[in-house]
Scaffold this motif. Structure first.
Motif, PDB file in Angstrom:
ATOM      1  N   LEU A   1      -1.265   7.513  21.170  1.00 32.82           N
ATOM      2  CA  LEU A   1      -2.216   8.136  20.255  1.00 32.82           C
ATOM      3  C   LEU A   1      -2.463   7.207  19.082  1.00 32.82           C
ATOM      4  CD1 LEU A   1      -3.635  11.001  19.689  1.00 32.82           C
ATOM      5  CD2 LEU A   1      -1.796  11.297  18.013  1.00 32.82           C
ATOM      6  N   LYS A   2      -3.729   6.825  18.876  1.00 31.18           N
ATOM      7  CA  LYS A   2      -4.081   6.053  17.682  1.00 31.18           C
ATOM      8  C   LYS A   2      -4.263   7.055  16.540  1.00 31.18           C
ATOM      9  CE  LYS A   2      -7.301   2.821  15.585  1.00 31.18           C
ATOM     10  NZ  LYS A   2      -7.667   3.695  14.432  1.00 31.18           N
ATOM     11  N   TYR A   3      -3.209   7.181  15.741  1.00 29.20           N
ATOM     12  CA  TYR A   3      -3.164   8.239  14.741  1.00 29.20           C
ATOM     13  C   TYR A   3      -3.859   7.871  13.436  1.00 29.20           C
ATOM     14  CZ  TYR A   3       0.541   5.572  12.405  1.00 29.20           C
ATOM     15  OH  TYR A   3       1.247   4.591  11.755  1.00 29.20           O
ATOM     16  N   SER A   4      -4.159   6.598  13.211  1.00 26.39           N
ATOM     17  CA  SER A   4      -4.872   6.182  11.990  1.00 26.39           C
ATOM     18  C   SER A   4      -6.339   5.976  12.342  1.00 26.39           C
ATOM     19  CB  SER A   4      -4.266   4.895  11.429  1.00 26.39           C
ATOM     20  OG  SER A   4      -4.387   3.839  12.360  1.00 26.39           O
ATOM     21  N   ASN A   5      -7.215   6.756  11.706  1.00 28.96           N
ATOM     22  CA  ASN A   5      -8.645   6.703  12.024  1.00 28.96           C
ATOM     23  C   ASN A   5      -9.443   6.771  10.728  1.00 28.96           C
ATOM     24  OD1 ASN A   5      -8.607   7.157  15.170  1.00 28.96           O
ATOM     25  ND2 ASN A   5      -7.206   8.684  14.326  1.00 28.96           N
ATOM     26  N   GLY A   6      -9.536   5.632  10.040  1.00 32.46           N
ATOM     27  CA  GLY A   6     -10.192   5.621   8.747  1.00 32.46           C
ATOM     28  C   GLY A   6      -9.187   5.785   7.619  1.00 32.46           C
ATOM     29  N   PRO A   7      -9.664   6.028   6.402  1.00 34.97           N
ATOM     30  CA  PRO A   7      -8.801   5.973   5.210  1.00 34.97           C
ATOM     31  C   PRO A   7      -7.993   7.250   4.935  1.00 34.97           C
ATOM     32  CG  PRO A   7     -11.068   6.310   4.540  1.00 34.97           C
ATOM     33  CD  PRO A   7     -11.104   6.123   6.031  1.00 34.97           C
ATOM     34  N   MET A   8      -7.549   7.922   5.973  1.00 34.19           N
ATOM     35  CA  MET A   8      -6.726   9.122   5.824  1.00 34.19           C
ATOM     36  C   MET A   8      -5.500   8.831   4.961  1.00 34.19           C
ATOM     37  SD  MET A   8      -6.032  12.318   6.923  1.00 34.19           S
ATOM     38  CE  MET A   8      -6.853  12.581   8.501  1.00 34.19           C
ATOM     39  N   PRO A   9      -5.189   9.658   3.961  1.00 30.64           N
ATOM     40  CA  PRO A   9      -4.018   9.419   3.116  1.00 30.64           C
ATOM     41  C   PRO A   9      -2.716   9.371   3.915  1.00 30.64           C
ATOM     42  CG  PRO A   9      -5.476  11.001   2.066  1.00 30.64           C
ATOM     43  CD  PRO A   9      -6.016  10.776   3.453  1.00 30.64           C
ATOM     44  N   HIS A  10      -1.805   8.575   3.418  1.00 36.45           N
ATOM     45  CA  HIS A  10      -0.524   8.310   4.084  1.00 36.45           C
ATOM     46  C   HIS A  10       0.270   9.587   4.356  1.00 36.45           C
ATOM     47  CE1 HIS A  10       3.401   6.570   4.886  1.00 36.45           C
ATOM     48  NE2 HIS A  10       3.889   7.025   3.748  1.00 36.45           N
ATOM     49  N   GLU A  11       0.271  10.519   3.412  1.00 37.57           N
ATOM     50  CA  GLU A  11       1.096  11.708   3.620  1.00 37.57           C
ATOM     51  C   GLU A  11       0.623  12.541   4.798  1.00 37.57           C
ATOM     52  OE1 GLU A  11      -1.662  12.779   0.048  1.00 37.57           O
ATOM     53  OE2 GLU A  11      -0.565  11.020   0.808  1.00 37.57           O
ATOM     54  N   HIS A  12      -0.691  12.548   5.063  1.00 35.92           N
ATOM     55  CA  HIS A  12      -1.204  13.275   6.225  1.00 35.92           C
ATOM     56  C   HIS A  12      -0.842  12.547   7.519  1.00 35.92           C
ATOM     57  CE1 HIS A  12      -3.114  15.842   3.411  1.00 35.92           C
ATOM     58  NE2 HIS A  12      -4.135  15.045   3.124  1.00 35.92           N
ATOM     59  N   LEU A  13      -0.842  11.231   7.480  1.00 39.41           N
ATOM     60  CA  LEU A  13      -0.414  10.458   8.652  1.00 39.41           C
ATOM     61  C   LEU A  13       1.051  10.730   8.968  1.00 39.41           C
ATOM     62  CD1 LEU A  13      -2.138   7.018   7.910  1.00 39.41           C
ATOM     63  CD2 LEU A  13      -2.996   8.902   9.323  1.00 39.41           C
ATOM     64  N   MET A  14       1.870  10.828   7.949  1.00 38.58           N
ATOM     65  CA  MET A  14       3.289  11.113   8.169  1.00 38.58           C
ATOM     66  C   MET A  14       3.471  12.485   8.818  1.00 38.58           C
ATOM     67  SD  MET A  14       5.256   8.545   7.166  1.00 38.58           S
ATOM     68  CE  MET A  14       6.849   9.099   6.528  1.00 38.58           C
ATOM     69  N   ARG A  15       2.736  13.481   8.354  1.00 34.48           N
ATOM     70  CA  ARG A  15       2.827  14.800   8.971  1.00 34.48           C
ATOM     71  C   ARG A  15       2.364  14.752  10.427  1.00 34.48           C
ATOM     72  NH1 ARG A  15       5.587  19.235   9.722  1.00 34.48           N
ATOM     73  NH2 ARG A  15       4.311  21.118  10.054  1.00 34.48           N
ATOM     74  N   CYS A  16       1.312  14.011  10.700  1.00 35.54           N
ATOM     75  CA  CYS A  16       0.814  13.843  12.065  1.00 35.54           C
ATOM     76  C   CYS A  16       1.899  13.236  12.965  1.00 35.54           C
ATOM     77  CB  CYS A  16      -0.431  12.970  12.056  1.00 35.54           C
ATOM     78  SG  CYS A  16      -1.016  12.478  13.695  1.00 35.54           S
ATOM     79  N   ILE A  17       2.557  12.197  12.496  1.00 30.77           N
ATOM     80  CA  ILE A  17       3.606  11.533  13.281  1.00 30.77           C
ATOM     81  C   ILE A  17       4.744  12.499  13.588  1.00 30.77           C
ATOM     82  CG2 ILE A  17       5.397   9.739  13.174  1.00 30.77           C
ATOM     83  CD1 ILE A  17       3.340   8.102  11.485  1.00 30.77           C
ATOM     84  N   ASP A  18       5.158  13.245  12.584  1.00 29.05           N
ATOM     85  CA  ASP A  18       6.252  14.191  12.775  1.00 29.05           C
ATOM     86  C   ASP A  18       5.875  15.251  13.803  1.00 29.05           C
ATOM     87  OD1 ASP A  18       8.857  15.297  12.046  1.00 29.05           O
ATOM     88  OD2 ASP A  18       7.711  16.912  11.135  1.00 29.05           O
TER      89      ASP A  18
END
Length: 346
Positions: free
Chosen positions: A311-328
């Protein structure tokens, strides 16, 4: 396909993110955030973490192997690779040496995906002629394949001096796995089979099922070449949040900003919310709650009979904290759900 053998990964290009106020984060901080994201992926039990290579302002990572070397020292079990290494504008011997070094640092967890890349900035940057786009990748992949047995190499091509009984160091302890990334070219699929390299399909738009002919072609080529069953993986974009509504609301503005910035460079018309929703409902975007994303990933795995899904979880300038929640959520909620879906279907 043995369901228990299916592997799951995460990919990032190190997209330059924004902070809570919407201001761009410095690229240096983005790289540090990618390290933190990789560490979380390791703790969440995810199988692969892959970092892309780009040479432009909207992506912070231009040297993914250096980032992976840093991750090798702070992770325990996750395999570390690229998505992709732009082999056309690099030196295959140096690439091999860097990744065999990462393999040593990580105690055998280095993985590499070789490709042309979807951007061309590295060609003028490193002095390569875009008119030789196909020749560069073809010849450099041929040389890299010659390095994989880790024996003295005798090789010749058209674009660089030949090698005569040349040794390359350091050697790995248990060999190196090199995948070939393909965006939709039958010739590239056949080439991957000819080199006995696993195939990574970039499914970044449209339904995954349209790639079934490429998966079938790869398996047919491997059968004819006597290669046995080599793995097939998919790299596809997505984002996980607690609910479908939250996932769409968080991702849409960042996805549209990224898509339209690249589209403007390539002459595409502007996209709006309708295109985003269409890609979520019918296309490649796996966006939503853990249940929704798990069902979409399971469908792609079944449609193509995959061994690996990234899964390519980074798609544009999404803030880091939302990416961390996505990964978890991906590691602790999505992957177990996908496995249960596949087991029920079996």
């Amino acid at each position: 396909m043995n369901v228990s053998d299916v592997k799951f990964g995460l990919n990032t290009f190190g997209d330059v993110t924004v902070d809570a106020a919407g201001a761009p984060v410095h690229q240096a901080q983005v790289i540090r955030d990618v390290i933190e994201e990789g560490r979380l992926a390791d703790r969440a039990g995810i199988d692969y973490f892959a970092v892309g290579e780009h040479h432009r302002a909207d992506f912070a990572v231009s040297a993914p192997d250096v980032v992976l070397a840093g991750l090798a020292t702070v992770t325990d079990t996750i395999r570390l690779g690229t998505a992709v290494t732009v082999l056309s504008s690099d030196d295959p011997i140096r690439v091999f040496e860097r990744f065999s070094t990462i393999d040593a640092m990580s105690e055998g967890r280095a993985d590499i995906i070789l490709g042309r890349g979807s951007f061309i900035e590295s060609f003028p940057l490193f002095g390569f002629d875009l008119a030789q786009y196909e020749e560069l990748f073809s010849e450099k992949l041929d040389l890299f394949a010659a390095l994989l047995p880790e024996e003295p190499v005798t090789w010749s091509g058209e674009l660089r001096p030949p090698l005569e009984n040349q040794e390359v160091y350091p050697r790995t302890e248990n060999g190196m796995t090199a995948w070939v990334a393909v965006g939709g070219s039958p010739e590239s699929v056949i080439r991957a089979a000819r080199y006995k390299m696993p195939l990574m399909l970039a499914v970044i738009g449209g339904n995954a099922r349209r790639f079934r002919p490429f998966a079938d072609l790869y398996r047919q080529a491997n059968e004819q070449l006597g290669n046995g069953d080599l793995p097939i993986g998919v790299h596809s974009p997505g984002f996980v949040a607690d609910t479908d509504e939250e996932a769409r609301e968080l991702l849409m503005p960042h996805w549209l900003e990224n898509r339209n910035a690249i589209g403007k460079e390539r002459g595409w018309g502007p996209a709006g919310p309708d295109e985003f929703i269409s890609e979520v409902r019918h296309g490649a975007l796996a966006v939503g709650s853990p249940d929704t994303v798990a069902r979409k990933i399971a469908d792609a795995i079944r449609a193509l009979d995959l061994n690996r899904f990234d899964l390519k979880y980074s798609n544009g300038p999404m803030p880091h904290e939302h990416l961390m929640r996505c990964i978890d959520l991906y590691g602790t909620e999505v992957i177990p759900r996908v496995r249960r879906i596949l087991e029920r279907e079996d």
